[in-house]
Design an enzyme around this catalytic site. Structure first.
Site, mmCIF file in Angstrom:
data_model
loop_
_atom_site.group_PDB
_atom_site.id
_atom_site.type_symbol
_atom_site.label_atom_id
_atom_site.label_comp_id
_atom_site.label_asym_id
_atom_site.label_seq_id
_atom_site.Cartn_x
_atom_site.Cartn_y
_atom_site.Cartn_z
ATOM 1 N N LYS A 1 0.831 -1.204 0.000
ATOM 2 C CA LYS A 1 0.000 0.000 0.000
ATOM 3 C C LYS A 1 0.871 1.261 0.000
ATOM 4 C CE LYS A 1 -2.021 -1.136 3.875
ATOM 5 N NZ LYS A 1 -1.287 -2.394 4.178
ATOM 6 N N ARG B 1 -9.582 0.566 8.566
ATOM 7 C CA ARG B 1 -9.077 -0.762 8.919
ATOM 8 C C ARG B 1 -10.132 -1.581 9.650
ATOM 9 N NH1 ARG B 1 -3.252 0.499 8.771
ATOM 10 N NH2 ARG B 1 -2.058 -1.399 9.029
ATOM 11 N N ARG C 1 11.803 -4.908 5.525
ATOM 12 C CA ARG C 1 11.447 -3.539 5.116
ATOM 13 C C ARG C 1 12.348 -2.546 5.847
ATOM 14 N NH1 ARG C 1 5.347 -1.493 5.390
ATOM 15 N NH2 ARG C 1 5.436 -2.165 7.560
ATOM 16 N N ARG D 1 11.297 -0.351 11.485
ATOM 17 C CA ARG D 1 10.211 -0.055 12.419
ATOM 18 C C ARG D 1 10.178 -1.094 13.538
ATOM 19 N NH1 ARG D 1 5.040 0.777 8.546
ATOM 20 N NH2 ARG D 1 4.095 -0.317 10.307
ATOM 21 N N ARG E 1 0.236 -8.698 13.821
ATOM 22 C CA ARG E 1 -0.401 -7.746 12.890
ATOM 23 C C ARG E 1 -1.189 -8.493 11.829
ATOM 24 N NH1 ARG E 1 4.554 -4.674 11.060
ATOM 25 N NH2 ARG E 1 3.156 -3.508 9.695
HETATM 26 P P1 ADP Z 1 2.268 -1.746 3.255
HETATM 27 O O1 ADP Z 1 2.223 -0.236 3.186
HETATM 28 O O2 ADP Z 1 1.069 -2.385 2.609
HETATM 29 O O3 ADP Z 1 2.529 -2.254 4.628
HETATM 30 P P2 ADP Z 1 4.828 -1.481 1.837
HETATM 31 O O4 ADP Z 1 4.526 -0.711 0.604
HETATM 32 O O5 ADP Z 1 5.504 -0.756 2.940
HETATM 33 O O6 ADP Z 1 3.482 -2.231 2.358
HETATM 34 O O7 ADP Z 1 5.689 -2.761 1.404
HETATM 35 C C1 ADP Z 1 6.174 -3.701 2.376
HETATM 36 C C2 ADP Z 1 7.577 -4.155 1.992
HETATM 37 O O8 ADP Z 1 7.514 -4.922 0.776
HETATM 38 C C3 ADP Z 1 8.565 -3.017 1.712
HETATM 39 O O9 ADP Z 1 9.835 -3.460 2.149
HETATM 40 C C4 ADP Z 1 8.513 -2.856 0.202
HETATM 41 O O10 ADP Z 1 9.737 -2.347 -0.320
HETATM 42 C C5 ADP Z 1 8.278 -4.294 -0.259
HETATM 43 N N1 ADP Z 1 7.469 -4.390 -1.490
HETATM 44 C C6 ADP Z 1 6.434 -3.612 -1.893
HETATM 45 N N2 ADP Z 1 5.928 -4.032 -3.067
HETATM 46 C C7 ADP Z 1 6.651 -5.133 -3.424
HETATM 47 C C8 ADP Z 1 6.625 -6.035 -4.547
HETATM 48 N N3 ADP Z 1 5.728 -5.897 -5.528
HETATM 49 N N4 ADP Z 1 7.521 -7.049 -4.560
HETATM 50 C C9 ADP Z 1 8.424 -7.191 -3.561
HETATM 51 N N5 ADP Z 1 8.504 -6.389 -2.481
HETATM 52 C C10 ADP Z 1 7.636 -5.359 -2.406
HETATM 53 P P1 ADP Z 2 1.206 -1.494 7.701
HETATM 54 O O1 ADP Z 2 0.366 -1.015 6.573
HETATM 55 O O2 ADP Z 2 2.601 -1.743 7.341
HETATM 56 O O3 ADP Z 2 0.535 -2.591 8.485
HETATM 57 P P2 ADP Z 2 0.728 1.020 9.077
HETATM 58 O O4 ADP Z 2 1.883 1.929 9.020
HETATM 59 O O5 ADP Z 2 -0.445 1.292 8.210
HETATM 60 O O6 ADP Z 2 1.298 -0.424 8.855
HETATM 61 O O7 ADP Z 2 0.185 0.916 10.578
HETATM 62 C C1 ADP Z 2 1.055 0.667 11.668
HETATM 63 C C2 ADP Z 2 0.226 0.510 12.945
HETATM 64 O O8 ADP Z 2 -0.481 1.732 13.223
HETATM 65 C C3 ADP Z 2 -0.861 -0.575 12.889
HETATM 66 O O9 ADP Z 2 -0.357 -1.849 13.214
HETATM 67 C C4 ADP Z 2 -1.849 -0.047 13.941
HETATM 68 O O10 ADP Z 2 -1.421 -0.320 15.259
HETATM 69 C C5 ADP Z 2 -1.784 1.469 13.735
HETATM 70 N N1 ADP Z 2 -2.783 1.942 12.747
HETATM 71 C C6 ADP Z 2 -2.536 2.488 11.515
HETATM 72 N N2 ADP Z 2 -3.680 2.792 10.885
HETATM 73 C C7 ADP Z 2 -4.689 2.428 11.720
HETATM 74 C C8 ADP Z 2 -6.107 2.465 11.635
HETATM 75 N N3 ADP Z 2 -6.737 2.946 10.542
HETATM 76 N N4 ADP Z 2 -6.831 1.992 12.689
HETATM 77 C C9 ADP Z 2 -6.219 1.521 13.799
HETATM 78 N N5 ADP Z 2 -4.895 1.446 13.928
HETATM 79 C C10 ADP Z 2 -4.110 1.889 12.921
#
Ligand code: ADP
Ligand code: ADP
Ligand code: ZN
Length: 212
Positions: A15, A90, A124, A159, A170
């Site tokens: 995302k 979420r 990541r 992180r 998670r």
């Molecule tokens: P989210 O915001 O959904 O948690 P991220 O965009 O931060 O996901 O991506 C999670 C990890 O996976 C990061 O280390 C990112 O560089 C990697 N990543 C994202 N898209 C891809 C892909 N298509 N193939 C491999 N790794 C990816």
């Molecule tokens: P990722 O997409 O990699 O799971 P985020 O950066 O979106 O992580 O979120 C990190 C943390 O922040 C989540 O695990 C949760 O604890 C909190 N968080 C983020 N967005 C929300 C939301 N919309 N509702 C509740 N908690 C949230």
């Protein structure tokens, strides 16, 4: 082009990666609740102190806190051509609150299996600069210069919640609380599911098609 877009998908689905491209290449405003919360944690605000306990355990921050935060943010933006919601809503309760604020045009759902997510999240690396927020992967999307953000030069970090134990919690939280949103947006006729595995730019090409 669709203007109000929700990015759905488990943690690590891409995302942030795709949201960042929508922001830089197509000019959307990107609102990431995760980034907003991490900034609050860094600044030591009351919100940050409260959020940290939930984030560190892999749980969700309570709905009322998040809904209040997002409402304020949306209202402070005023009229903008398009918003990408990254990591919000979420829960079904959050989705209903968002529907009261504006009309969501599309929910882009990135589909990635849990096994791939664990490898993605534990490797990541993130940029700490709140004005940048770029994300990298040690193998799949490494920075040009080791340990440094390509875009702003900041020192990359891992992180706290990207350690293996928290990642498992998670994913569990995602399946319990967030996955029902796939149904929610399917019923509303707004879902588009994109396989989140493969080349980042190829996925982005599909994203661009979906938002036309
Ligand atoms: P989210 O915001 O959904 O948690 P991220 O965009 O931060 O996901 O991506 C999670 C990890 O996976 C990061 O280390 C990112 O560089 C990697 N990543 C994202 N898209 C891809 C892909 N298509 N193939 C491999 N790794 C990816
Ligand atoms: P990722 O997409 O990699 O799971 P985020 O950066 O979106 O992580 O979120 C990190 C943390 O922040 C989540 O695990 C949760 O604890 C909190 N968080 C983020 N967005 C929300 C939301 N919309 N509702 C509740 N908690 C949230
Ligand atoms: Zn950066």
């Amino acid at each position: 082009m669709k203007s109000m877009i929700v990015l759905l998908g488990p943690p690590g689905a891409g995302k942030g990666t795709q949201g960042e491209k929508l922001q830089t290449e197509l000019g959307y405003v990107r609102l990431s609740t995760g980034d907003m919360l991490r900034e609050a944690v860094r600044n030591g605000t009351e919100l940050g102190k409260l959020a940290k306990t939930y984030m560190d355990s892999g749980a969700l921050v309570p709905n009322d806190v998040i809904i209040g935060l997002m409402k304020d943010k949306i209202q402070s933006l005023g009229k903008v051509p398009g918003i990408i919601f990254d990591g919000f809503p979420r829960t079904v309760e959050q989705a209903e609150a968002l529907d009261k604020e504006l009309d969501v045009d599309l929910a882009l759902n990135f589909d990635v299996a849990d096994e791939a997510l664990i490898e993605r999240l534990t490797q990541r690396r993130s940029c700490p600069n709140p004005d940048c927020q770029a994300v990298y992967h040690l193998v799949y999307n490494p920075p040009k210069c080791e340990g440094k953000c390509d875009k702003c030069g900041s020192e990359l970090y891992q992180r706290d919640d990207d350690k293996a134990e928290t990642v498992k919690n998670r994913l569990k939280t995602y399946h319990e609380k967030t996955q029902p949103l796939v149904d929610y947006y399917t019923k509303a006729g707004k879902i588009c599911t994109i396989p989140g595995i493969g080349d980042i730019d190829e996925i982005f090409a599909k994203v661009k098609k979906a938002i036309q």
